[in-house]
Design a protein around this motif. Structure first.
Motif, PDB file in Angstrom:
ATOM      1  N   HIS A 150      20.699  45.797  66.962  1.00  9.10           N
ATOM      2  CA  HIS A 150      21.927  45.258  66.390  1.00  9.10           C
ATOM      3  C   HIS A 150      22.895  46.384  66.072  1.00  9.10           C
ATOM      4  O   HIS A 150      23.610  46.344  65.070  1.00  9.10           O
ATOM      5  CB  HIS A 150      21.604  44.440  65.131  1.00  9.10           C
ATOM      6  N   ASP A 256      22.685  37.438  67.431  1.00  5.41           N
ATOM      7  CA  ASP A 256      23.484  38.549  67.947  1.00  5.41           C
ATOM      8  C   ASP A 256      23.743  38.243  69.424  1.00  5.41           C
ATOM      9  O   ASP A 256      22.864  38.398  70.267  1.00  5.41           O
ATOM     10  CB  ASP A 256      22.704  39.858  67.768  1.00  5.41           C
ATOM     11  N   VAL A 258      26.029  39.725  71.289  1.00  6.15           N
ATOM     12  CA  VAL A 258      26.867  40.815  71.818  1.00  6.15           C
ATOM     13  C   VAL A 258      26.669  40.970  73.329  1.00  6.15           C
ATOM     14  O   VAL A 258      27.620  41.229  74.063  1.00  6.15           O
ATOM     15  CB  VAL A 258      26.577  42.121  71.045  1.00  6.15           C
TER      16      VAL A 258
HETATM   17  C1  LIG Z   1      22.667  42.936  70.942  1.00 11.17           C
HETATM   18  C2  LIG Z   1      23.548  44.075  70.558  1.00 11.17           C
HETATM   19  N1  LIG Z   1      24.048  44.134  69.310  1.00 11.17           N
HETATM   20  C3  LIG Z   1      24.848  45.125  68.919  1.00 11.17           C
HETATM   21  C4  LIG Z   1      25.192  46.139  69.788  1.00 11.17           C
HETATM   22  C5  LIG Z   1      26.056  47.247  69.317  1.00 11.17           C
HETATM   23  O1  LIG Z   1      27.311  47.150  69.862  1.00 11.17           O
HETATM   24  P1  LIG Z   1      28.306  48.409  69.797  1.00 11.17           P
HETATM   25  O2  LIG Z   1      27.723  49.468  70.644  1.00 11.17           O
HETATM   26  O3  LIG Z   1      29.595  47.822  70.325  1.00 11.17           O
HETATM   27  O4  LIG Z   1      28.423  48.807  68.367  1.00 11.17           O
HETATM   28  C6  LIG Z   1      24.703  46.112  71.086  1.00 11.17           C
HETATM   29  C7  LIG Z   1      25.046  47.176  72.041  1.00 11.17           C
HETATM   30  O5  LIG Z   1      24.536  47.261  73.128  1.00 11.17           O
HETATM   31  C8  LIG Z   1      23.851  45.067  71.476  1.00 11.17           C
HETATM   32  O6  LIG Z   1      23.322  45.025  72.702  1.00 11.17           O
END
Ligand SMILES: Cc1ncc(COP(=O)(O)O)c(C=O)c1O
Length: 443
Positions: A150, A256, A258
């Protein structure tokens, strides 16, 4: 003689302390990218490198999309920056409304950040604020999962479950605990899509409730499909059980998204594909096609209402970033979401999935391959580690693929792939052929 020893040179690699990088190796053996278009990067010498990773899981619409770059250019000429603390500008509201349109029904409140890491920490803070607002301030425990990623803020790092990501720093947040990861290679090896075995691992949340007391737990945060630690696909039924246990004890469920958001799994979000909706979801990367940094946290209307209604007149949530809803990022987000709609990028990913799945699973018999897994337009090929040198084999594969014109991603001994959603069959063939050659050559 003028002293030019302090004059920087364009190709001087020393000053940039590169993130998550073997700086010494890289600076001795640089691999640079100078330009990108569609499915490909180009090196400074003009050599094409097919992008099998959408940058870093983020350029879902492909590179250099004219609609996005023009929207950013236009906006830069209109409004470079405006605060969103007690002020506003129209594009931030429009971008939020567009995100809310895309997220599952009932998740309609959008808080903007600048990255996935900031989104993770924001989501955790909102969960704590929510319980306080409803008179349960003792709910401070945050549950993550082994092999969860995360980001790199203290919240995301503490709830995340990657040893290497934490052990350099010592101090982590107190009041965290972790579920076991869901990767069961002995039972699920070479599964296509979601594996059959492992739903019962969600029941470990019951054990943590027994251990800590439900009334101390604020939230459970998981990636619906773990990406960064090597593509760990959720077992069938796992998320439904997690959702049911959270509901039973009044614990918030945070996804999450992302990596999994914005079409990656063939639907707008993983919540749609997997049929289990969280209370809060985090996102970043694909939100702006990575053309301008931007992240977001989307919460249920109930969470927003609870926090806002419980607060006396004045600021309701003591949290925000100077760049929350930045005009250029907002413009990029709106243009990106337009592209998602116009080109049905999630639908494209869904349509490509069978070909992608068949192609990468054909690598099951390549030398040293111990597992292949996939979901949506994500794939992983896991190699047997070399004795005494974990990760070395996959890193050699990465370098060999790059030198032969294909960019893949490596984590441990796992090759992870997530091509832009505009990928076509001939790109998939080239990715898989290059990988097969590289895996064979380093065996
Ligand atoms: C599932 C997940 N959460 C959070 C992040 C963190 O994102 P950032 O690098 O934009 O801070 C990532 C980055 O790969 C991720 O894969």
């Amino acid at each position: 003689m003028p002293d030019d020893s302090r004059v920087s040179r364009p190709n001087d690699l020393e000053a940039f302390w590169m993130p998550y990088t073997d700086n010494r190796y890289f600076k001795a053996n640089p691999r640079l990218l100078a330009r990108a278009e569609g499915m490909s990067y180009f090196t400074p010498e003009g050599r094409e490198v097919l992008d099998a990773t959408a940058g870093l899981w983020c350029c879902n619409a492909g590179h250099g999309r004219r609609q996005i770059t023009e929207a950013i250019q236009r906006q830069a000429g209109i409004l470079d920056f405006a605060p969103t603390f007690n002020l506003g500008h129209p594009l931030a509201f429009e971008a939020a409304a567009r995100v809310a349109e895309m997220t599952p029904a009932g998740l309609d409140r959008v808080f903007f950040t600048n990255s996935g890491s900031e989104s993770a920490d924001t989501a955790l803070k909102i969960a704590l604020a929510y319980h306080r607002a409803r008179g349960q301030a003792q709910r401070v425990r945050l549950i993550g999962r082994e092999r969860g990623y995360h980001g790199v803020g203290f919240g995301g790092m503490s709830v995340g479950g990657i040893g290497g990501n934490r052990k350099q720093f010592g101090a982590m947040l107190p009041y965290t605990d972790h579920l076991p990861h869901t990767h069961l290679p002995d039972q699920n090896r070479f599964t296509r899509g979601q594996p059959e075995h492992g739903a019962a691992l969600a029941d470990k949340l019951e054990d943590l409730v027994t251990l800590h007391g439900a009334d101390t737990i604020a939230a459970v945060m998981v990636e619906p499909m773990a990406g960064s630690t090597g593509v760990l696909v959720p077992p069938k039924g796992y998320l439904n059980r997690l959702r049911a246990i959270c509901d039973k004890y009044g614990i918030l469920l945070i996804y999450d998204e992302v990596i999994t958001g914005f079409g990656r799994l063939g639907t707008a979000f993983a919540a749609d594909r997997l049929g289990v909706v969280p209370d809060i979801m985090t996102m970043a990367k694909g939100l702006t096609n990575a053309a301008v940094p931007m992240g977001a946290v989307v919460t249920s209307n109930g969470i927003y209402d609870t926090i806002v209604d419980a607060s006396p007149a004045g600021i309701e949530l003591f949290h925000g970033y100077t760049y929350s809803g930045h005009p250029l990022a907002s413009a990029a987000a709106i243009a990106t979401l337009d592209l998602h709609r116009a080109e049905d990028l999630p639908g494209r990913a869904a349509a490509m999935e069978p070909y992608w799945q068949g192609a990468i699973h054909a690598l099951h018999d390549a030398p040293g391959v111990v597992d292949v897994r996939d979901l949506g337009l994500v794939g992983a090929v896991e190699l047997a580690p070399r004795a005494g040198a974990p990760g070395a084999r996959a890193m050699e594969v990465f370098r060999r693929c790059f030198d032969r014109g294909v960019l893949v991603r490596v984590t441990g001994d796992i090759i992870a792939m997530s091509p832009p959603l505009i990928v076509e069959n001939h790109h998939v063939d080239r990715i898989v052929e290059t990988l097969r050659e590289a895996v064979g050559a380093v065996a």
